[in-house]
Design a protein around this motif. Sequence first.
Motif, PDB file in Angstrom:
ATOM      1  N   PRO A  69       0.825  -1.217   0.000  1.00 46.31           N
ATOM      2  CA  PRO A  69       0.000   0.000   0.000  1.00 46.31           C
ATOM      3  C   PRO A  69       0.855   1.261   0.000  1.00 46.31           C
ATOM      4  N   LYS A  70       0.310   2.305  -0.594  1.00 45.61           N
ATOM      5  CA  LYS A  70       0.963   3.603  -0.630  1.00 45.61           C
ATOM      6  C   LYS A  70       0.143   4.604   0.184  1.00 45.61           C
ATOM      7  N   VAL A  71       0.800   5.668   0.597  1.00 48.99           N
ATOM      8  CA  VAL A  71       0.073   6.765   1.223  1.00 48.99           C
ATOM      9  C   VAL A  71      -0.813   7.412   0.166  1.00 48.99           C
ATOM     10  N   VAL A  72      -2.057   7.689   0.519  1.00 49.33           N
ATOM     11  CA  VAL A  72      -3.020   8.235  -0.438  1.00 49.33           C
ATOM     12  C   VAL A  72      -3.628   9.529   0.115  1.00 49.33           C
ATOM     13  N   GLY A 207       5.941   3.554 -18.898  1.00 47.08           N
ATOM     14  CA  GLY A 207       6.081   4.858 -19.527  1.00 47.08           C
ATOM     15  C   GLY A 207       5.132   5.883 -18.932  1.00 47.08           C
ATOM     16  N   ILE A 208       3.899   5.459 -18.628  1.00 45.33           N
ATOM     17  CA  ILE A 208       2.913   6.359 -18.034  1.00 45.33           C
ATOM     18  C   ILE A 208       3.361   6.806 -16.645  1.00 45.33           C
ATOM     19  N   LEU A 209       3.941   5.890 -15.881  1.00 43.42           N
ATOM     20  CA  LEU A 209       4.305   6.179 -14.498  1.00 43.42           C
ATOM     21  C   LEU A 209       5.478   7.146 -14.383  1.00 43.42           C
ATOM     22  N   LYS A 210       6.213   7.363 -15.467  1.00 40.06           N
ATOM     23  CA  LYS A 210       7.336   8.309 -15.421  1.00 40.06           C
ATOM     24  C   LYS A 210       6.870   9.736 -15.183  1.00 40.06           C
ATOM     25  N   ARG A 211       5.600  10.027 -15.438  1.00 34.31           N
ATOM     26  CA  ARG A 211       5.098  11.394 -15.343  1.00 34.31           C
ATOM     27  C   ARG A 211       4.536  11.749 -13.963  1.00 34.31           C
ATOM     28  N   GLY A 212       4.709  10.891 -12.986  1.00 31.98           N
ATOM     29  CA  GLY A 212       4.175  11.224 -11.665  1.00 31.98           C
ATOM     30  C   GLY A 212       3.798  10.018 -10.834  1.00 31.98           C
ATOM     31  N   GLY A 213       4.125   8.819 -11.332  1.00 37.27           N
ATOM     32  CA  GLY A 213       3.785   7.620 -10.588  1.00 37.27           C
ATOM     33  C   GLY A 213       2.325   7.236 -10.764  1.00 37.27           C
ATOM     34  N   GLN A 214       1.882   6.344  -9.910  1.00 37.19           N
ATOM     35  CA  GLN A 214       0.521   5.830 -10.007  1.00 37.19           C
ATOM     36  C   GLN A 214      -0.515   6.895  -9.648  1.00 37.19           C
ATOM     37  N   ARG A 215      -1.704   6.727 -10.214  1.00 37.60           N
ATOM     38  CA  ARG A 215      -2.871   7.425  -9.673  1.00 37.60           C
ATOM     39  C   ARG A 215      -3.229   6.771  -8.344  1.00 37.60           C
ATOM     40  N   VAL A 216      -3.548   7.608  -7.347  1.00 38.82           N
ATOM     41  CA  VAL A 216      -3.900   7.090  -6.028  1.00 38.82           C
ATOM     42  C   VAL A 216      -5.240   7.639  -5.532  1.00 38.82           C
ATOM     43  N   GLY A 217      -5.840   8.566  -6.284  1.00 41.98           N
ATOM     44  CA  GLY A 217      -7.130   9.105  -5.873  1.00 41.98           C
ATOM     45  C   GLY A 217      -7.845   9.778  -7.029  1.00 41.98           C
ATOM     46  N   PHE A 250     -15.238  11.584  -3.886  1.00 42.41           N
ATOM     47  CA  PHE A 250     -13.805  11.274  -3.862  1.00 42.41           C
ATOM     48  C   PHE A 250     -13.624   9.816  -3.508  1.00 42.41           C
ATOM     49  N   PHE A 251     -12.676   9.147  -4.172  1.00 46.13           N
ATOM     50  CA  PHE A 251     -12.314   7.796  -3.758  1.00 46.13           C
ATOM     51  C   PHE A 251     -10.819   7.591  -4.000  1.00 46.13           C
ATOM     52  N   SER A 252     -10.207   6.788  -3.132  1.00 48.74           N
ATOM     53  CA  SER A 252      -8.776   6.529  -3.240  1.00 48.74           C
ATOM     54  C   SER A 252      -8.527   5.033  -3.362  1.00 48.74           C
ATOM     55  N   TYR A 253      -7.313   4.700  -3.771  1.00 47.49           N
ATOM     56  CA  TYR A 253      -6.929   3.295  -3.975  1.00 47.49           C
ATOM     57  C   TYR A 253      -5.432   3.223  -3.681  1.00 47.49           C
ATOM     58  N   ASP A 254      -5.097   2.549  -2.579  1.00 47.70           N
ATOM     59  CA  ASP A 254      -3.721   2.594  -2.074  1.00 47.70           C
ATOM     60  C   ASP A 254      -2.772   1.643  -2.783  1.00 47.70           C
ATOM     61  N   ARG A 255      -3.295   0.897  -3.754  1.00 44.11           N
ATOM     62  CA  ARG A 255      -2.434   0.026  -4.568  1.00 44.11           C
ATOM     63  C   ARG A 255      -3.194  -0.319  -5.848  1.00 44.11           C
ATOM     64  N   PRO A 256      -2.467  -0.628  -6.930  1.00 45.55           N
ATOM     65  CA  PRO A 256      -3.127  -0.943  -8.200  1.00 45.55           C
ATOM     66  C   PRO A 256      -3.618  -2.389  -8.224  1.00 45.55           C
ATOM     67  N   LEU A 281      -5.362  12.270  -8.910  1.00 42.19           N
ATOM     68  CA  LEU A 281      -4.228  12.597  -8.050  1.00 42.19           C
ATOM     69  C   LEU A 281      -3.180  11.494  -8.155  1.00 42.19           C
ATOM     70  N   ARG A 282      -1.932  11.902  -8.368  1.00 41.32           N
ATOM     71  CA  ARG A 282      -0.813  10.973  -8.509  1.00 41.32           C
ATOM     72  C   ARG A 282      -0.007  10.886  -7.216  1.00 41.32           C
ATOM     73  N   GLU A 283       0.800   9.831  -7.099  1.00 40.53           N
ATOM     74  CA  GLU A 283       1.621   9.675  -5.897  1.00 40.53           C
ATOM     75  C   GLU A 283       2.793  10.660  -5.880  1.00 40.53           C
ATOM     76  N   GLY A 284       3.217  11.148  -7.032  1.00 41.01           N
ATOM     77  CA  GLY A 284       4.311  12.105  -7.127  1.00 41.01           C
ATOM     78  C   GLY A 284       3.959  13.278  -7.997  1.00 41.01           C
ATOM     79  N   ARG A 285       4.938  14.119  -8.268  1.00 41.57           N
ATOM     80  CA  ARG A 285       4.723  15.318  -9.076  1.00 41.57           C
ATOM     81  C   ARG A 285       4.374  14.922 -10.506  1.00 41.57           C
ATOM     82  N   PHE A 286       3.250  15.437 -11.011  1.00 40.48           N
ATOM     83  CA  PHE A 286       2.812  15.128 -12.358  1.00 40.48           C
ATOM     84  C   PHE A 286       3.315  16.204 -13.319  1.00 40.48           C
ATOM     85  N   GLU A 287       4.046  15.766 -14.323  1.00 37.36           N
ATOM     86  CA  GLU A 287       4.616  16.703 -15.321  1.00 37.36           C
ATOM     87  C   GLU A 287       3.866  16.577 -16.625  1.00 37.36           C
TER      88      GLU A 287
END
Length: 287
Positions: A69-72, A207-217, A250-256, A281-287
């Motif tokens: 799980p990730k912080v969401v 390749g998608i995850l390079k832009r900010g990691g996973q979606r988490v919310g 709003f809904f979140s998902y702490d893992r894919p 919402l991504r786990e990191g900075r979205f570029e």
Amino acid sequence: MTQTTGRQHITDDLRQWIVAQATAGHAPDVVLQSMLKSGWDEETAAQALEETLRGYLSEHARANGLPEPKVVPEPMTLDAAPELDGGDRRVQVLASMLHPRVVVLGGLLSGEECDELVELARARLVRSETVQLDTGGSEVNEARTSDGMFFGRGENALCARIEARIAALMQWPVENGEGLQVLRYRPGAQYKPHYDYFDPAQPGTPGILKRGGQRVGTLVMYLNTPQRGGATTFPDVKLDVAPIKGNAVFFSYDRPHPMTRSLHGGAPVVEGEKWVATKWLREGRFE
């Protein structure tokens, strides 16, 4: 091992007790209240609960071959306040569910903001596409029969104001969000049940995850109220959220993984149109 915080100590016995409560199916807010009644101060109790549950979930995931799980994002504090601070606006909590993590919010947008967002988006609408996970691109998909467009993050004053409000509500950085997507559903249009996270098993996902990691919310904001139909559905838990102008879900998902029970869809519009704005919402900075 004993950890000191403020006036009290977080002991191994306390951690084991928290894990036992979680294993028995008790919700975190119930466990917290039990700790407070037993004499634990709120700061120590909340820290012990958060750290212990995070470790427990990680160990459970590793033991069962599941993603950790990730912080969401999380709009609600443990005191379950009926209103949340969006910085420039107070937002009501209309309903809350723990698994899946779903929070229905009232009055996130004003009527004027809804109308302005619709008008800014209207001239730029095209047939909606879905992410093509085998390549990382996008494609028209029969499962999604809406028209849509994307605003760049902070593209105009309205978007910047709404994004700042969302960041305050979700306790999540503005830069970790994708730009707002506005969608229009005509009568009969729908979005069949799907997950918003990117499937790690698909070749296009790295390749998608390079832009900010996973979606988490995900935050879905309703820009109008259709005459009939158009609910946001959560099939795993038989939950339908009515599309009411100015409200949001709003809904979140702490893992894919489907274990998050975040399967959701947009039910067909029966009469009228449905307009929504979606914020991922991504786990990191979205570029």
